[in-house]
Design an enzyme around this catalytic site. Sequence first.
Site, PDB file in Angstrom:
ATOM      1  CG  PHE A 114      -7.571   0.902   0.399  1.00  0.00           C
ATOM      2  CD1 PHE A 114      -7.058   1.964   0.577  1.00  0.00           C
ATOM      3  CD2 PHE A 114      -8.311   0.218  -0.620  1.00  0.00           C
ATOM      4  CE1 PHE A 114      -6.753   2.721  -0.635  1.00  0.00           C
ATOM      5  CE2 PHE A 114      -7.950   0.945  -1.740  1.00  0.00           C
ATOM      6  CZ  PHE A 114      -7.383   2.627  -1.736  1.00  0.00           C
ATOM      7  CG  ASP A 185      -3.981  -4.990   1.161  1.00  0.00           C
ATOM      8  OD1 ASP A 185      -2.846  -4.859   0.722  1.00  0.00           O
ATOM      9  OD2 ASP A 185      -5.061  -4.840   0.652  1.00  0.00           O
ATOM     10  CE1 TYR A 210      -1.194   1.498  -6.700  1.00  0.00           C
ATOM     11  CE2 TYR A 210      -1.679  -0.252  -7.832  1.00  0.00           C
ATOM     12  CZ  TYR A 210      -2.194   0.530  -7.036  1.00  0.00           C
ATOM     13  OH  TYR A 210      -3.375   0.654  -6.665  1.00  0.00           O
ATOM     14  CE  LYS A 211      -1.107   1.663  -2.667  1.00  0.00           C
ATOM     15  NZ  LYS A 211      -2.329   0.963  -2.061  1.00  0.00           N
ATOM     16  NE  ARG A 359      -1.646   8.829   1.908  1.00  0.00           N
ATOM     17  CZ  ARG A 359      -1.931   7.518   0.963  1.00  0.00           C
ATOM     18  NH1 ARG A 359      -2.607   6.320   1.506  1.00  0.00           N
ATOM     19  NH2 ARG A 359      -1.925   7.674  -0.289  1.00  0.00           N
TER      20      ARG A 359
HETATM   21  C1  LIG Z   1      -3.429   0.715  -2.528  1.00  0.00           C
HETATM   22  C2  LIG Z   1      -4.411  -0.207  -1.970  1.00  0.00           C
HETATM   23  C3  LIG Z   1      -5.126  -1.214  -2.868  1.00  0.00           C
HETATM   24  C4  LIG Z   1      -5.279  -0.978  -4.364  1.00  0.00           C
HETATM   25  O1  LIG Z   1      -6.031  -1.772  -5.060  1.00  0.00           O
HETATM   26  P1  LIG Z   1      -5.924  -1.893  -6.518  1.00  0.00           P
HETATM   27  O2  LIG Z   1      -6.870  -3.162  -6.819  1.00  0.00           O
HETATM   28  O3  LIG Z   1      -4.456  -1.814  -7.097  1.00  0.00           O
HETATM   29  O4  LIG Z   1      -6.538  -0.631  -6.882  1.00  0.00           O
HETATM   30  C5  LIG Z   1      -5.824  -2.159  -2.207  1.00  0.00           C
HETATM   31  N1  LIG Z   1      -5.955  -2.337  -0.978  1.00  0.00           N
HETATM   32  C6  LIG Z   1      -5.085  -1.552  -0.222  1.00  0.00           C
HETATM   33  C7  LIG Z   1      -5.004  -1.528   1.255  1.00  0.00           C
HETATM   34  C8  LIG Z   1      -4.243  -0.366  -0.723  1.00  0.00           C
HETATM   35  O5  LIG Z   1      -3.713   0.396   0.063  1.00  0.00           O
END
Ligand SMILES: *Cc1c(COP(=O)(O)O)cnc(C)c1O
Length: 400
Positions: A114, A185, A210-211, A359
């Site tokens: 990501f 992560d 939040y996911k 997705r």
């Molecule tokens: C959704 C996601 C994030 C989001 O990071 P924020 O700091 O909450 O914006 C980070 N890393 C991964 C792998 C994600 O899927």
Amino acid sequence: MPSLPLPSPDLFDLPEGVIYLDGNSLGPLPKVAAARIHQTTHDEWGQMLIRGWNNAGWIDLPNRVGDRIARLIGAPEGSVLAVDSTSVNLFKVLSAALALRPERREVVSETGNFPTDLYMAQGLLAAQGGPSRLVTVEAADLISSITSDTAVVMLTHVNYRTGAMHDMDAITAAAHAAGALVIWDLAHSAGALPVDLTAAGADFAVGCGYKYLNGGPGAPAFVYVRPDLQEEVRPVLAGWLGHAAPFDFSPDYAPAPGIQRMQAGTPPILSLSALDAALEIWEDVDMDALRARSIALCDLFIAEVEVRCAGHGLELVSPRDGTIRGSQVSFRCPEGYAVMQALIAGGVIGDFRAPDLIRFGFAPLYNSDADVIKAAIRLGEILTSHAWDRPEFLARAKVT
Ligand SMILES: *Cc1c(COP(=O)(O)O)cnc(C)c1O
């Protein structure tokens, strides 16, 4: 097999007629979270005012919420804090890990990680101005890229685009054998599938509130540090609420014991209380049952799409083998952005990831087989009728 002890979908406030396949990006609203936000706002903030920090226990909420998350990721009590964003927590643990391996110069990650994870590493390494560098490789080359110069292996467990899942145990073991530390992560793992950080021997982890955890837009994220490393960590973001005695107001930083030192500043109590309430639902979830249902929903979707959308150029980019896939399915789709917009307009909500992926996230807490079949039928209809080929679907919004 025992009947699946999964809570009822009625626990969520989902709009009538909507099939929600985007809980991997933003979980829906748990009814209990809406009630809690109201209560925290009116009964606590409104009535208690500043006394809420002690009387409503706000000050320890990051720890209590962290303990609820710990149960879902195989972490012991007292090893997880719910604070800040995933990005910020990643910065904290990466800086901590690098400081524990000062003689080594490489951070190894995956090319398709990501972006924020890679950006945080790039920013941190640039700020350090030192010799350390970020090495990104394809997933298949990860283990062979770990060397005696690797300080940290930093990976997202489930890939956000493809849903492909790394072998956490094998990669952690390989990194440790080479003397490196590992950061996982768990943004697309926590609440999506069983995770056992303790069994894997993971050193650090971060993840998203939040996911799949359904904590609400911008909910606090979480951070884990392996218990026996906690006292060795010297936080770079050395905030007052990570101090051993914040209310002594001492001019010099002294880290709090344990995971508490990973907290920087004042926690956002309204969002944290929503996440806390959302996590109550997880108390009743058997993660193995959830995983079995998640794999079944994803398998069904793949099978349905491949029949109903045949001949339209869709290509499955997620692993077909459910055991190495997270709780999402992605297809490469020509005109995928517009196709997804048309799908959303028709009440099936998924999302789009550039350049050409549609997705779909699956959450057994509120998605059913019937949802999955209806979504595939709708997708087939849109592709056949070219309903996507309209200016309002082709114009890109800011958030995709
Ligand atoms: C959704 C996601 C994030 C989001 O990071 P924020 O700091 O909450 O914006 C980070 N890393 C991964 C792998 C994600 O899927």
